[in-house]
Design a protein around this motif. Structure first.
Motif, mmCIF file in Angstrom:
data_model
loop_
_atom_site.group_PDB
_atom_site.id
_atom_site.type_symbol
_atom_site.label_atom_id
_atom_site.label_comp_id
_atom_site.label_asym_id
_atom_site.label_seq_id
_atom_site.Cartn_x
_atom_site.Cartn_y
_atom_site.Cartn_z
ATOM 1 N N VAL A 236 0.868 -1.181 0.000
ATOM 2 C CA VAL A 236 0.000 0.000 0.000
ATOM 3 C C VAL A 236 0.905 1.231 0.000
ATOM 4 C CG1 VAL A 236 -1.694 1.327 1.316
ATOM 5 C CG2 VAL A 236 -1.892 -1.162 1.169
ATOM 6 N N VAL A 237 0.686 2.144 -0.929
ATOM 7 C CA VAL A 237 1.495 3.357 -1.045
ATOM 8 C C VAL A 237 0.579 4.569 -0.892
ATOM 9 C CG1 VAL A 237 3.121 4.660 -2.465
ATOM 10 C CG2 VAL A 237 3.085 2.158 -2.597
ATOM 11 N N ASP A 238 0.864 5.388 0.101
ATOM 12 C CA ASP A 238 0.055 6.581 0.388
ATOM 13 C C ASP A 238 -1.426 6.230 0.494
ATOM 14 O OD1 ASP A 238 2.385 8.101 0.308
ATOM 15 O OD2 ASP A 238 2.161 8.555 -1.827
ATOM 16 N N GLY A 239 -1.683 5.085 1.144
ATOM 17 C CA GLY A 239 -3.059 4.677 1.387
ATOM 18 C C GLY A 239 -3.728 3.944 0.251
ATOM 19 N N GLN A 240 -3.026 3.724 -0.877
ATOM 20 C CA GLN A 240 -3.624 3.078 -2.034
ATOM 21 C C GLN A 240 -2.950 1.737 -2.331
ATOM 22 O OE1 GLN A 240 -6.351 4.261 -3.675
ATOM 23 N NE2 GLN A 240 -6.331 5.840 -2.072
ATOM 24 N N PRO A 241 -3.720 0.637 -2.503
ATOM 25 C CA PRO A 241 -3.117 -0.644 -2.904
ATOM 26 C C PRO A 241 -2.358 -0.475 -4.209
ATOM 27 C CG PRO A 241 -5.412 -0.943 -2.255
ATOM 28 C CD PRO A 241 -5.186 0.547 -2.342
ATOM 29 N N THR A 242 -1.146 -1.005 -4.266
ATOM 30 C CA THR A 242 -0.263 -0.819 -5.414
ATOM 31 C C THR A 242 0.431 -2.126 -5.748
ATOM 32 O OG1 THR A 242 0.158 1.474 -4.729
ATOM 33 C CG2 THR A 242 1.697 0.506 -6.310
ATOM 34 N N ARG A 243 0.447 -2.480 -7.020
ATOM 35 C CA ARG A 243 1.205 -3.663 -7.439
ATOM 36 C C ARG A 243 2.693 -3.328 -7.406
ATOM 37 N NH1 ARG A 243 -1.076 -7.694 -10.603
ATOM 38 N NH2 ARG A 243 0.789 -7.721 -11.900
ATOM 39 N N PRO A 244 3.501 -4.099 -6.664
ATOM 40 C CA PRO A 244 4.933 -3.758 -6.561
ATOM 41 C C PRO A 244 5.630 -3.758 -7.912
ATOM 42 C CG PRO A 244 4.483 -5.941 -5.642
ATOM 43 C CD PRO A 244 3.161 -5.293 -5.870
ATOM 44 N N GLU A 245 5.205 -4.644 -8.822
ATOM 45 C CA GLU A 245 5.857 -4.690 -10.134
ATOM 46 C C GLU A 245 5.522 -3.469 -10.980
ATOM 47 O OE1 GLU A 245 3.171 -8.362 -10.141
ATOM 48 O OE2 GLU A 245 3.646 -6.812 -8.681
ATOM 49 N N ASP A 246 4.424 -2.766 -10.652
ATOM 50 C CA ASP A 246 4.093 -1.534 -11.365
ATOM 51 C C ASP A 246 4.894 -0.350 -10.843
ATOM 52 O OD1 ASP A 246 2.259 -2.963 -12.844
ATOM 53 O OD2 ASP A 246 0.531 -2.345 -11.643
#
Length: 400
Positions: free
Chosen positions: A30-40
């Protein structure tokens, strides 16, 4: 040169001489409160991990802790090196996994500071891997790793649920993986409970592996309770079996674990804790052989209701949402119980890049062949692949 060429061997996985375990953990990002794909966000783990890393394969890299990190379909996955099975092996594996998680958390903290962002690791799943082999000298007599996986799906779920799952969990799986059995469950944010689950799994899997038959009739013959109406389903990822919430008459993850609501095949109505307790009593000795004293007492306390299970809580703990901050390695176990295994020490030496001298020749570690062998570069720039079992005898000198 002819001798050097003769010593060159193709990079091919070698079977381990000793039975071993390994743990894996998957975390969402999670980045800045948003789910994020690490590969993206990152091309590979090297985009946020500082310093030199030994490449493994694809986007997989070895960590200084001896483990590995890679991206796997939207999650960051961390794996321990192989650790030989003996008393205390679960504690060693748990310590290794949490060392790796804390290392990743530290590197993400540094990335956050450089980029003005805020990342969280959210606990997703855990995998417990146990070596498979039939007892030496015994014929198979119909025993296969696939049959073993299916049989374990009727034995493991209840005690694993008490030690490793939460109110929002969906299932416990068993997957046959060529030379090992892999148990899949939820990530557990409490290191002590994760280690307890690992010790229980290793003890039960290794004991059932030695049974003369893997047929379902063994359960009734040995007095192991089975919930009436339970039907495992094919695992949702790879081959194997899954004890999912809808494989039961009602979800075991949302029930009161101390209410006798489960009709069993041969033991009447029992609670989930009662089913787990009867199962573990049958395997008490093999579980004890795998456990350090603290872990053994913790297993007993949880299954007897004297210690808290995550299923005793009204909801999934908040600690899942920030692995490495809200849940960390707590140092409960004394260092004397956590000495590194020989396999682990060999892998750490290799990952550190420290040269090894054998018969006067300086060999430079440059990679690993799976988890079972180290790839070295010789002075003539040829490659030498040496099984980690063959490196144990050189370990003291390598560490000096």
């Amino acid at each position: 040169m002819a001798d050097a060429k003769k010593r060159e061997r193709a990079v091919a996985a070698s079977p381990l001489a000793l039975a071993a375990i390994g743990l894996e953990a998957e975390c969402s990002l999670v980045v800045d409160g948003q789910p994020t794909r690490p590969e993206d966000l990152f091309g590979s783990p090297r985009d946020f991990i500082r310093g030199e890393l030994m490449h493994r394969q694809g986007t997989s890299y070895h960590l200084p802790t001896g483990g590995a990190v890679y991206f796997d379909t939207g999650v960051i996955e961390v794996a321990t090196p192989v650790i030989e099975i003996e008393r205390g092996c679960a504690a060693r594996a748990g310590r290794s996994l949490w060392e790796a998680l804390q290392f990743i958390r530290g590197e993400l903290d540094a990335w956050d500071a450089r980029h003005g962002r805020h990342t969280q690791l959210v606990g997703f799943s855990a995998h417990y891997n146990v070596s498979f082999e039939l007892p030496p000298g015994e014929p198979a007599n119909g025993r296969s790793i696939g049959k073993l996986a299916h049989l374990l799906t009727f034995i493991l779920p209840a005690p694993v649920m008490l030690l490793a799952t939460n109110r929002r969990s969906t299932g416990v799986g068993v997957r046959p993986r060529q030379d090992r059995i892999e148990i899949t469950s939820d990530f557990t944010p409490d290191p002590a409970l994760m280690i307890a689950a690992a010790a229980l799994i290793v003890g039960i899997v290794r004991e059932v592996m030695a049974w003369s038959s893997y047929e379902p009739e063994e359960l009734a013959r040995r007095g192991i309770p089975v919930i009436r109406g339970f039907r495992p389903m094919p695992h949702t990822s790879r081959k194997g079996w899954l004890a999912r919430f809808d494989c039961y008459p009602q979800s075991p993850f949302t029930c009161d674990v101390d209410t006798d609501r489960w009709e069993t095949e041969n033991h009447g109505a029992l609670s989930l804790r009662g089913i787990a307790g009867r199962t573990v009593r049958y395997f008490w000795r093999p579980i004890r052989r795998m456990s350090d004293p603290f872990t053994f007492r913790l297993i007993a306390a949880v299954l007897q209701g004297r210690g808290a299970s995550l299923l005793d809580l009204p909801d999934r703990p908040a600690a899942y949402e920030d692995v490495g901050r809200l849940c960390t390695w707590d140092g409960t176990l004394p260092p004397s119980r956590l000495a590194r295994s020989r396999y682990e020490r060999v892998v750490i030496r290799a990952v550190s890049g420290q040269p090894l001298r054998i018969a006067g020749e300086r060999l430079q570690p440059v990679g690993m062949d799976g988890w079972s062998a180290i790839v070295f570069r010789r002075p003539d720039n040829g490659q030498e692949v040496i099984a980690i079992d063959d490196l144990i005898e050189h370990l003291d000198g390598w560490e000096r």
